[in-house]
Enzyme design. Structure first.
Site, PDB file in Angstrom:
ATOM      1  N   GLU A   1      -0.830   5.028   5.169  1.00  0.00           N
ATOM      2  CA  GLU A   1      -0.803   4.323   6.456  1.00  0.00           C
ATOM      3  C   GLU A   1      -2.016   4.652   7.313  1.00  0.00           C
ATOM      4  O   GLU A   1      -2.448   3.831   8.127  1.00  0.00           O
ATOM      5  CB  GLU A   1       0.486   4.645   7.210  1.00  0.00           C
ATOM      6  CG  GLU A   1       1.731   4.030   6.596  1.00  0.00           C
ATOM      7  CD  GLU A   1       1.681   2.518   6.541  1.00  0.00           C
ATOM      8  OE1 GLU A   1       1.040   1.897   7.413  1.00  0.00           O
ATOM      9  OE2 GLU A   1       2.293   1.942   5.611  1.00  0.00           O
TER      10      GLU A   1
ATOM     11  N   HIS B   1      -4.386  -0.613   2.680  1.00  0.00           N
ATOM     12  CA  HIS B   1      -3.608  -0.074   1.562  1.00  0.00           C
ATOM     13  C   HIS B   1      -4.266  -0.419   0.224  1.00  0.00           C
ATOM     14  O   HIS B   1      -4.394   0.420  -0.667  1.00  0.00           O
ATOM     15  CB  HIS B   1      -2.201  -0.670   1.576  1.00  0.00           C
ATOM     16  CG  HIS B   1      -1.294  -0.132   2.631  1.00  0.00           C
ATOM     17  ND1 HIS B   1      -1.032   1.208   2.784  1.00  0.00           N
ATOM     18  CD2 HIS B   1      -0.545  -0.768   3.584  1.00  0.00           C
ATOM     19  CE1 HIS B   1      -0.181   1.384   3.780  1.00  0.00           C
ATOM     20  NE2 HIS B   1       0.127   0.193   4.278  1.00  0.00           N
TER      21      HIS B   1
ATOM     22  N   HIS C   1      -4.423  -4.956   7.603  1.00  0.00           N
ATOM     23  CA  HIS C   1      -3.561  -3.794   7.370  1.00  0.00           C
ATOM     24  C   HIS C   1      -3.325  -3.587   5.878  1.00  0.00           C
ATOM     25  O   HIS C   1      -3.505  -2.477   5.351  1.00  0.00           O
ATOM     26  CB  HIS C   1      -2.230  -4.022   8.101  1.00  0.00           C
ATOM     27  CG  HIS C   1      -1.250  -2.909   7.935  1.00  0.00           C
ATOM     28  ND1 HIS C   1      -1.073  -1.924   8.885  1.00  0.00           N
ATOM     29  CD2 HIS C   1      -0.379  -2.611   6.927  1.00  0.00           C
ATOM     30  CE1 HIS C   1      -0.148  -1.071   8.471  1.00  0.00           C
ATOM     31  NE2 HIS C   1       0.294  -1.463   7.285  1.00  0.00           N
ATOM     32  N   GLU C   2      -2.925  -4.657   5.195  1.00  0.00           N
ATOM     33  CA  GLU C   2      -2.644  -4.530   3.769  1.00  0.00           C
ATOM     34  C   GLU C   2      -3.920  -4.275   2.963  1.00  0.00           C
ATOM     35  O   GLU C   2      -3.887  -3.606   1.924  1.00  0.00           O
ATOM     36  CB  GLU C   2      -1.921  -5.767   3.240  1.00  0.00           C
ATOM     37  CG  GLU C   2      -0.561  -6.023   3.885  1.00  0.00           C
ATOM     38  CD  GLU C   2       0.393  -4.840   3.816  1.00  0.00           C
ATOM     39  OE1 GLU C   2       0.305  -4.046   2.847  1.00  0.00           O
ATOM     40  OE2 GLU C   2       1.224  -4.699   4.736  1.00  0.00           O
TER      41      GLU C   2
END
Length: 491
Positions: free
Chosen positions: A286, A260, A256-257
Site C-alpha cells: 500500500e 501495486h 493506485h493499482e
C-alpha cells in the site's frame, strides 16, 4: 545443499500453482459469466485443497531440519525465514477449513456484487455470517492460544499486532480530525462537473498507467466492480472502474493499482515463484500504491500536467485553469466511499473498518448487527448518515473475499508512504519540475531501487527503514497533510 534445492523446487511449483489460482480469481472479477459462480467456487476449493496439501507437505519439515542455515546466503536465509513461517501457519489450519473458506469466499464475491447493485444488505448477510464463522475458526487455529485477530493480520502484515495498530491510529486521529475540521470551515475549491465519456476515461487511464511505468507487455488494464491487482512477475493485471460524472475515480484508482502492479513487475526476476517473489507485506504494498496515487499523482506539479491531458481528451473542464484543477483533485469533501475519500479523511474510513472487524472476529459484534453498527459509527465519525447500503456496509469487496486483517494495512501504507515521500524529495531535488512535465521515471525508479526490487528479501519495517534512513512513524505523513491542505485552504 540438496535439501535446500529440493525445498525450493517444491516452493516454485507451489508458487506456480498459486499463480494459476490467482488467475481464476482475476477471471471471476472481470469476465466470468455470472452463471459460472457455483462452478468457480468448486474450482477454487479444489485448487485450495491442492495448495494446502503442498503447503503442509511433511517433506517440508524434513527438508527444514536438514538445512544448515549458516551455509546459505542472504537470499537463502530469507527464503528459509518465509518458508518456516508459512509452513508453521499452514499446518495449524485443517484442509477442510482452508477448502471451505476458498469455496465460500469465491461464491460470496458474486453475491456481494449482486447485493450491492440491489442495495440489499439482507441478501448478503447469510454468506457473510458463514465467512465470519470460518475466519474466527481460522484465526483461533492460527493464534494457537493467542489473539485470533492478530493471527489474521499476520497474513497481510507480519509482526504488527492490533495493539500496535491501535496505538498508531490513536496518535493519528487527533491531528487528522483537527485538520479536517479546520479545512471544512473554509470555502471548498470548486468540484469538477460534467459528463465524461467512459471510453475516453479508459484511454486516458491506460496512458496514465504507462506514464507511471506500468509495463503493458506484462500486464493489462480491465474494469471491475472494485479495482484490484492480481498476479506477479511477467503477468500482473490491474483493474479500474468508470463513472460518467466522476473521472477522478477512474484515474486515481488506476494510478493506485499501478503502484501495486509496478511493485510486482519490478521485483527481481530471480525470485519468481519463491517466497521472495511478491511484495513483502500489504503495508509495504500500500505504500507504493498510495505514494503513486497521492504524493505523486495528486501533487500540484503532476495535476498541472494531468489538467492538460484531460483538457485535450474532454475539452474545457469549466474550472478556469490548472490551479483550480489542483483544488478540484484535492478538495476535502463529505463522502461515503473509502476509495473516493480525500487524503485527510481516508484514514478515518480505515479506522472505522478496523474497529468493526476486530469486534466481529472477537465475537463482540454479531453479523446481523453489523449494518447498524457501521451506520452509527459512520454518523459519529463523519457527522452525517449513510444514505444507502452501497455507500455503507456493501461498498467494499474485502469481507466477502475473507480479507479480515487487511484494512489496517491501508493506513499503515499511508504512514510508510509519508516516510518514503520525505526521503524521495530529499534525494530527487527536482521532483516537482519533472512531475510538471509528466515525467515520473526518476521517482518510480527511486522506489523500484529502494523498495520494489527487493520483494520479500527484507522484513516490512526493515525495507522502509533502509529506504528512508529512519524508523517508520506517522509524523512525516501528518506533516505532509498539514502542509499541503494548510496551503490549499489557507489555514
Amino acid at each position: 545443499m540438496t535439501a535446500y534445492e529440493d525445498l525450493m523446487a517444491h516452493e516454485r511449483r507451489t508458487g506456480a500453482l498459486a499463480s494459476v489460482a490467482g488467475r481464476l480469481g482475476w477471471d471471476q472479477e472481470t469476465v466470468m459469466p455470472r452463471g459460472a459462480a457455483e462452478q468457480r467456487a468448486e474450482e477454487m476449493a479444489a485448487m485450495e485443497a491442492m495448495l494446502h496439501a503442498r503447503r503442509t507437505d511433511p517433506r517440508i519439515g524434513g527438508w527444514l531440519d536438514k538445512i544448515d542455515e549458516s551455509a546459505l546466503d542472504v537470499v537463502g536465509q530469507a527464503n528459509l525465514r518465509h518458508i518456516k513461517h508459512h509452513y508453521e501457519r499452514a499446518c495449524r489450519v485443517p484442509e477442510e477449513l482452508a477448502t471451505a473458506l476458498a469455496r465460500v469466499t469465491s461464491r460470496a464475491q458474486g453475491q456481494w456484487a449482486e447485493a450491492r447493485e440491489a442495495e440489499d444488505v439482507a441478501a448478503f448477510l447469510p454468506v457473510l455470517e458463514e465467512i465470519v464463522a470460518l475466519k474466527r475458526e481460522q484465526g483461533a487455529a492460527l493464534a494457537d492460544g493467542g489473539d485470533a485477530y492478530d493471527a489474521l493480520i499476520d497474513d497481510y502484515e507480519p509482526d504488527m499486532p492490533a495493539a500496535d495498530l491501535q496505538a498508531m491510529f490513536d496518535a493519528m486521529r487527533p491531528r487528522l480530525v483537527a485538520l479536517r475540521a479546520a479545512a471544512l470551515e473554509k470555502p471548498a475549491p470548486a468540484a469538477l462537473k460534467g459528463d465524461f465519456d467512459e471510453q475516453g476515461q479508459m484511454r486516458l487511464a491506460r496512458q496514465l498507467a504507462k506514464t507511471f511505468g506500468y509495463d503493458m507487455a506484462r500486464g493489462r488494464l480491465d474494469k471491475s466492480v472494485h479495482p484490484f491487482t492480481s498476479g506477479g512477475g511477467t503477468d500482473v493485471r490491474i483493474t479500474t472502474r468508470t463513472s460518467p460524472s466522476d473521472p477522478f475515480n477512474c484515474f486515481y484508482s488506476t494510478i493506485h493499482e499501478v503502484g501495486h502492479g509496478c511493485y510486482e513487475q519490478n521485483i527481481d526476476a530471480d525470485y519468481a515463484f519463491t517466497p521472495l517473489g511478491s511484495g513483502v507485506s500489504m503495508g509495504v504494498h500500500e505504500s507504493q500504491s498510495r505514494i503513486y496515487e497521492n504524493q505523486l499523482g495528486r501533487s500540484r506539479a503532476f495535476t498541472g500536467w494531468l489538467y492538460g491531458e484531460m483538457t485535450e481528451s474532454f475539452g474545457d473542464l469549466g474550472l478556469g485553469g490548472a490551479d483550480a484543477f489542483y483544488g478540484a483533485v484535492n478538495r476535502l469533501h463529505n463522502g461515503y466511499i473509502r476509495t473516493e475519500a480525500d487524503e485527510v479523511q481516508y484514514n478515518l474510513h480505515i479506522m472505522l473498518r478496523f474497529d468493526l472487524e476486530r469486534q466481529l472476529i472477537g465475537g463482540d459484534l454479531a453479523v446481523r448487527d453489523l449494518e447498524e453498527a457501521w451506520n452509527a459509527r459512520f454518523a459519529a465519525d463523519f457527522g452525517f448518515a449513510v444514505d444507502k447500503p452501497s455507500n455503507g456496509l456493501l461498498q467494499d469487496v474485502h469481507w466477502s473475499a475473507g480479507l479480515f486483517g487487511y484494512f489496517p494495512t491501508y493506513s499503515l501504507g499511508n504512514v510508510y508512504a509519508g516516510c518514503l515521500h520525505a526521503a524521495l524529495r530529499r534525494d530527487v531535488t527536482d521532483l516537482d519540475e519533472l512531475l510538471a512535465k509528466g515525467e515520473t521515471e526518476p521517482a518510480t525508479t527511486w522506489l523500484m531501487e529502494k523498495v520494489q526490487r527487493h520483494g520479500g528479501l527484507y522484513r516490512p519495517r526493515e525495507v522502509i527503514t533502509m529506504a528512508c534512513g529512519m524508523e517508520p512513524e506517522a509524523g512525516p505523513l501528518l506533516d505532509y497533510l498539514e502542509e499541503k491542505f494548510g496551503a490549499l485552504y489557507g489555514l
